[in-house]
Motif scaffolding. Structure first.
Motif, PDB file in Angstrom:
ATOM      1  N   CYS A 229       0.836  -1.206   0.000  1.00  0.00           N
ATOM      2  CA  CYS A 229       0.000   0.000   0.000  1.00  0.00           C
ATOM      3  C   CYS A 229       0.871   1.257   0.000  1.00  0.00           C
ATOM      4  CB  CYS A 229      -0.937   0.005   1.204  1.00  0.00           C
ATOM      5  SG  CYS A 229      -2.366  -1.084   1.047  1.00  0.00           S
ATOM      6  N   ASN A 233       1.151   3.749  -3.104  1.00  0.00           N
ATOM      7  CA  ASN A 233       0.390   4.934  -2.698  1.00  0.00           C
ATOM      8  C   ASN A 233      -1.118   4.678  -2.612  1.00  0.00           C
ATOM      9  OD1 ASN A 233       0.374   7.608  -1.806  1.00  0.00           O
ATOM     10  ND2 ASN A 233      -0.081   8.395  -3.853  1.00  0.00           N
ATOM     11  N   PHE A 234      -1.479   3.525  -2.040  1.00  0.00           N
ATOM     12  CA  PHE A 234      -2.883   3.227  -1.760  1.00  0.00           C
ATOM     13  C   PHE A 234      -3.192   3.561  -0.309  1.00  0.00           C
ATOM     14  CE2 PHE A 234      -2.775   0.672  -5.598  1.00  0.00           C
ATOM     15  CZ  PHE A 234      -4.059   0.826  -6.090  1.00  0.00           C
ATOM     16  N   GLU A 289     -10.760   1.758  -2.916  1.00  0.00           N
ATOM     17  CA  GLU A 289      -9.336   1.815  -2.626  1.00  0.00           C
ATOM     18  C   GLU A 289      -8.944   0.800  -1.554  1.00  0.00           C
ATOM     19  OE1 GLU A 289      -5.885   5.244  -2.502  1.00  0.00           O
ATOM     20  OE2 GLU A 289      -7.956   5.766  -2.010  1.00  0.00           O
ATOM     21  N   TYR A 290      -9.780   0.633  -0.527  1.00  0.00           N
ATOM     22  CA  TYR A 290      -9.491  -0.379   0.492  1.00  0.00           C
ATOM     23  C   TYR A 290      -9.573  -1.779  -0.112  1.00  0.00           C
ATOM     24  CZ  TYR A 290     -10.224   3.422   3.865  1.00  0.00           C
ATOM     25  OH  TYR A 290     -10.152   4.595   4.561  1.00  0.00           O
ATOM     26  N   ILE A 292      -8.991  -2.674  -3.288  1.00  0.00           N
ATOM     27  CA  ILE A 292      -7.812  -2.923  -4.118  1.00  0.00           C
ATOM     28  C   ILE A 292      -6.595  -3.202  -3.232  1.00  0.00           C
ATOM     29  CG2 ILE A 292      -6.211  -1.924  -5.794  1.00  0.00           C
ATOM     30  CD1 ILE A 292      -8.593  -0.344  -6.930  1.00  0.00           C
ATOM     31  N   GLY A 293      -6.422  -2.395  -2.187  1.00  0.00           N
ATOM     32  CA  GLY A 293      -5.296  -2.607  -1.289  1.00  0.00           C
ATOM     33  C   GLY A 293      -5.321  -3.969  -0.624  1.00  0.00           C
TER      34      GLY A 293
END
Length: 302
Positions: A229, A233-234, A289-290, A292-293
């Motif tokens: 992450c 840059n997640f 975003e969470y 994908i991370g």
């Protein structure tokens, strides 16, 4: 024939799937058609009933209770006849004053009653490394102590859900190991009125039965999820739970190849633990975003 996933983001491993969508939509359009009466354990930590907004989303007051009870009722048809729901309902403070909110307790009672569930047991998750909060009353005015625990509630549609505490035994204390070796102790009636027989503590059961207090310091900063992450840059989920929590309940309340569901997956700690314990799993996370991370927890994710 299984109904296919709709046009939602998802990734898979050999044992599980994580879906990027609101849980209500996934439950109605994918889980109910495909997993009716098939899920052994629902382990989840929904957004807390906080009094100010967080990035991962939350409601408050009556809106929170109504929403969570609605989700609970939609999940019930998914459970097997001996299945369990384990849900974390975190603490909350009343806005503008140093008083504890009763909303989490009210929510638990409403969730239990409106979903017609049995409360099997309460568990305390104690995090000794939790930062002092609420800052206004603990750090600044110094009239309260820091809030360091939250509750996990184990519920079921039956008073006798599947459970096996021998799966979560703890290492014996040095004193108990000595007792087992010497086979000598003071039997008889205790002040608590427990009557200890002369053979009560002579059998080695492989470990001690744990209590309902789970101690886990959530300080890991080196796992692959965090590294990736940061590298890409997640956003890192701000309310990650330690693996000790899902590990404990998955071991105790399910068997290998059973299905474990987390409908508020966050960074998908539940799916990761279920995978490592040879359970099948389904996780749902609405924040893209969470979601994908969370993929970075799985080296084999498609």
């Amino acid at each position: 024939m299984q109904k296919p996933i709709q046009n939602w983001g998802s990734y898979k491993t050999s044992r599980g799937i994580c879906i990027n969508e609101k849980c209500e939509n996934v439950i109605e359009n994918y889980l109910i058609p495909n997993y009716f009466n098939k899920i052994q354990l629902i382990f989840t930590s929904p957004p807390f009933p906080l009094n100010r907004a967080k990035k991962y989303g939350n409601l408050s007051g009556e809106n929170y209770k109504e929403w969570l009870c609605g989700v609970g009722n939609s999940l019930l048809p998914l459970l097997t006849d001996t299945g369990s729901i384990v849900i974390e309902i975190g603490n909350a403070w009343n806005p503008g004053e140093p008083t504890f909110s009763t909303l989490p307790m009210e929510t638990l009672l409403e969730f239990k009653n409106k979903c017609n569930l049995y409360l099997c047991q309460e568990f305390i998750y104690y995090n000794p490394a939790r930062l002092p909060s609420p800052i206004e009353w603990v750090n600044k005015s110094k009239i309260r102590v820091k809030d360091s625990f939250s509750r996990f509630w184990w519920l079921s549609r039956t008073p006798y859900p599947y459970a096996c505490n021998t799966r979560v035994l703890e290492q014996y204390s040095k004193q108990m190991e000595k007792l087992l070796a010497n086979k000598k102790y003071n039997a008889g009636l205790r002040p608590s009125e427990h009557n200890i027989s002369e053979t009560s503590f002579l059998q080695d059961n492989g470990g001690a039965i744990p209590s309902n207090v789970i101690i886990a310091a959530n300080t890991n900063s080196q796992n692959e999820y965090l590294k990736k992450c940061k590298e890409l840059n997640f956003a890192i989920h701000p309310a990650r739970m330690p693996t000790a929590l899902p590990d404990f309940f998955i071991k105790m309340l399910s068997n290998e190849d059973d299905i474990v569901l987390d409908c508020f997956a966050g960074s998908n700690t539940t799916g990761y633990c279920a995978e490592s314990l040879n359970r099948r799993w389904i996780s749902i996370e609405a924040n893209e975003e969470y979601y994908i991370g969370s993929k970075f927890r799985f080296t084999e994710a498609e």
